[in-house]
Design an enzyme around this catalytic site. Structure first.
Site, PDB file in Angstrom:
ATOM      1  CB  SER A   1       5.670  -1.767  11.873  1.00 28.95           C
ATOM      2  OG  SER A   1       5.269  -0.332  12.550  1.00 28.95           O
TER       3      SER A   1
ATOM      4  N   GLY B   1       3.301   2.503  10.903  1.00 33.28           N
ATOM      5  CA  GLY B   1       4.321   3.623  10.544  1.00 33.28           C
ATOM      6  C   GLY B   1       4.841   4.048  11.929  1.00 33.28           C
TER       7      GLY B   1
ATOM      8  CG  ASN C   1      -1.984   0.997   1.009  1.00 35.40           C
ATOM      9  OD1 ASN C   1      -1.525   2.200   0.707  1.00 35.40           O
ATOM     10  ND2 ASN C   1      -2.118   1.302   2.214  1.00 35.40           N
ATOM     11  CD1 TRP C   2       3.178   0.985  -2.794  1.00 32.73           C
ATOM     12  CD2 TRP C   2       4.008   2.232  -4.556  1.00 32.73           C
ATOM     13  NE1 TRP C   2       3.517   0.419  -3.866  1.00 32.73           N
ATOM     14  CE2 TRP C   2       3.937   1.622  -5.175  1.00 32.73           C
ATOM     15  CE3 TRP C   2       3.378   3.084  -5.508  1.00 32.73           C
ATOM     16  CZ2 TRP C   2       4.284   0.752  -6.542  1.00 32.73           C
ATOM     17  CZ3 TRP C   2       3.842   2.932  -6.904  1.00 32.73           C
ATOM     18  CH2 TRP C   2       4.561   1.306  -7.004  1.00 32.73           C
TER      19      TRP C   2
ATOM     20  N   GLY D   1       2.862  -1.262   4.072  1.00 30.70           N
ATOM     21  CA  GLY D   1       2.905   0.217   3.870  1.00 30.70           C
ATOM     22  C   GLY D   1       4.842   0.411   3.417  1.00 30.70           C
ATOM     23  N   GLY D   2       5.336   1.196   4.776  1.00 31.68           N
ATOM     24  CA  GLY D   2       6.110   1.842   4.016  1.00 31.68           C
ATOM     25  C   GLY D   2       7.385   1.007   3.310  1.00 31.68           C
TER      26      GLY D   2
HETATM   27  P1  13P Z   1       3.280   0.552   7.439  1.00 30.86           P
HETATM   28  O1  13P Z   1       4.257  -0.561   7.270  1.00 30.86           O
HETATM   29  O2  13P Z   1       4.189   1.908   6.779  1.00 30.86           O
HETATM   30  O3  13P Z   1       3.273   0.229   9.303  1.00 30.86           O
HETATM   31  O4  13P Z   1       1.884   0.929   6.732  1.00 30.86           O
HETATM   32  C1  13P Z   1       0.635  -0.917   7.170  1.00 30.86           C
HETATM   33  C2  13P Z   1       0.199  -0.145   6.798  1.00 30.86           C
HETATM   34  O5  13P Z   1      -1.302   1.149   6.559  1.00 30.86           O
HETATM   35  C3  13P Z   1      -0.030  -0.359   4.971  1.00 30.86           C
HETATM   36  O6  13P Z   1      -1.915  -0.350   5.491  1.00 30.86           O
END
Ligand code: 13P
Length: 257
Positions: free
Chosen positions: A213, A173, A9-10, A234-235
């Site tokens: 994370s 995050g 998920n960008w 995410g990240g």
């Molecule tokens: P992170 O991997 O940056 O914690 O984000 C997770 C997320 O919200 C994926 O949809």
């Protein structure tokens, strides 16, 4: 057996040239992977361009949201047909950031979900508790509510096509991942809730991703848990090395089973 699914998920990151560079990197690094489903969800802006790049590849395209009406006077919204036209096969629904900042509720999640399924898109429905809810020992109440109301009215066939992403908000995050035991406890609970609604056979076929994370150094432990069927990243999905590493480790774990 459930095939693991790793989705990136960008969020609101990468302009089109950056998106192209990243996807070229993924295509090079991941061309041989068949043990896991791979999905990337760029911004709406990049969907069409990236959709063209992914034709005939082992990486599928997803969007980060969908609106439930087919067309009309809905300024700023994007329909199922538009997503499919851009090459999308998947769509994320009810992400906690949309619930927190854009007023998303279980009711709107449910409308988006039904619209996505009717259009033949594979929905990834996000559920998960905030830190205050966990600390107040409301995790199961909140997640149970997201699952039962978010998925209300689905047929068993529709449920089988639906992916759930358990994303504890406090782990998104923050670098603070749920331990594999904490995550598994909730995944198992979600599967039990799904079994109550759709029956055990259906629940056993449904894939439940973990998100929050996820990194190359924690994916192995997470995906080795019996009810964790992949990750929503995410990240770490914004870099070729980290996302590819997460996919490859998941593929190795899956091949060993
Ligand atoms: P992170 O991997 O940056 O914690 O984000 C997770 C997320 O919200 C994926 O949809």
């Amino acid at each position: 057996m459930r095939k693991p699914i790793i989705a990136g998920n960008w969020k609101m990151n990468k302009v089109i040239p950056e998106a192209i560079e990243l996807v070229n990197g993924f295509k090079r690094a991941l061309a041989d992977i068949s043990e896991v489903d791979i999905v990337i969800c760029p911004t709406y802006m990049a969907l069409s361009e990236i959709g063209d790049m992914l034709t005939e590849s082992n990486i599928a395209l997803g969007a980060q949201n969908i609106f439930w009406e087919p067309k009309g006077a809905y300024t700023g919204e994007i329909s199922a047909d538009m997503l499919k036209d851009a090459g999308c096969e998947y769509v994320i629904i009810g992400h906690s950031e949309r619930r927190a900042y854009f007023g998303e509720t279980n009711e709107t999640v449910n409308k988006r979900l039904k619209c996505a399924l009717a259009a033949g898109l594979t929905p990834i429905v996000c559920v998960g508790e905030r830190l205050d809810e966990r600390e107040a020992e409301k995790t199961f109440d909140v997640v149970g509510d997201h699952v039962t109301n978010g998925l209300a009215g689905l047929s068993n066939d529709e449920a089988k096509k639906t992916i759930i992403a358990y994303e504890p908000v406090w782990a998104i995050g923050t670098g603070r991942t749920a331990t594999p035991q904490q995550a598994e406890e909730v995944h198992k609970f979600i599967r039990e809730e799904l079994a109550k609604i759709f029956g055990k056979d259906t629940a056993d076929l449904m894939r439940i991703q973990y998100g929050g994370s996820v990194k190359p150094d924690n994916i192995k432990e997470l995906i080795s848990e019996p009810d964790i069927d992949g990750a929503l990243v995410g990240g770490a999905s914004l870099k070729v090395d980290s996302f590819s590493e997460i996919v490859k480790i998941s593929a190795q774990c899956s091949a060993k089973q």
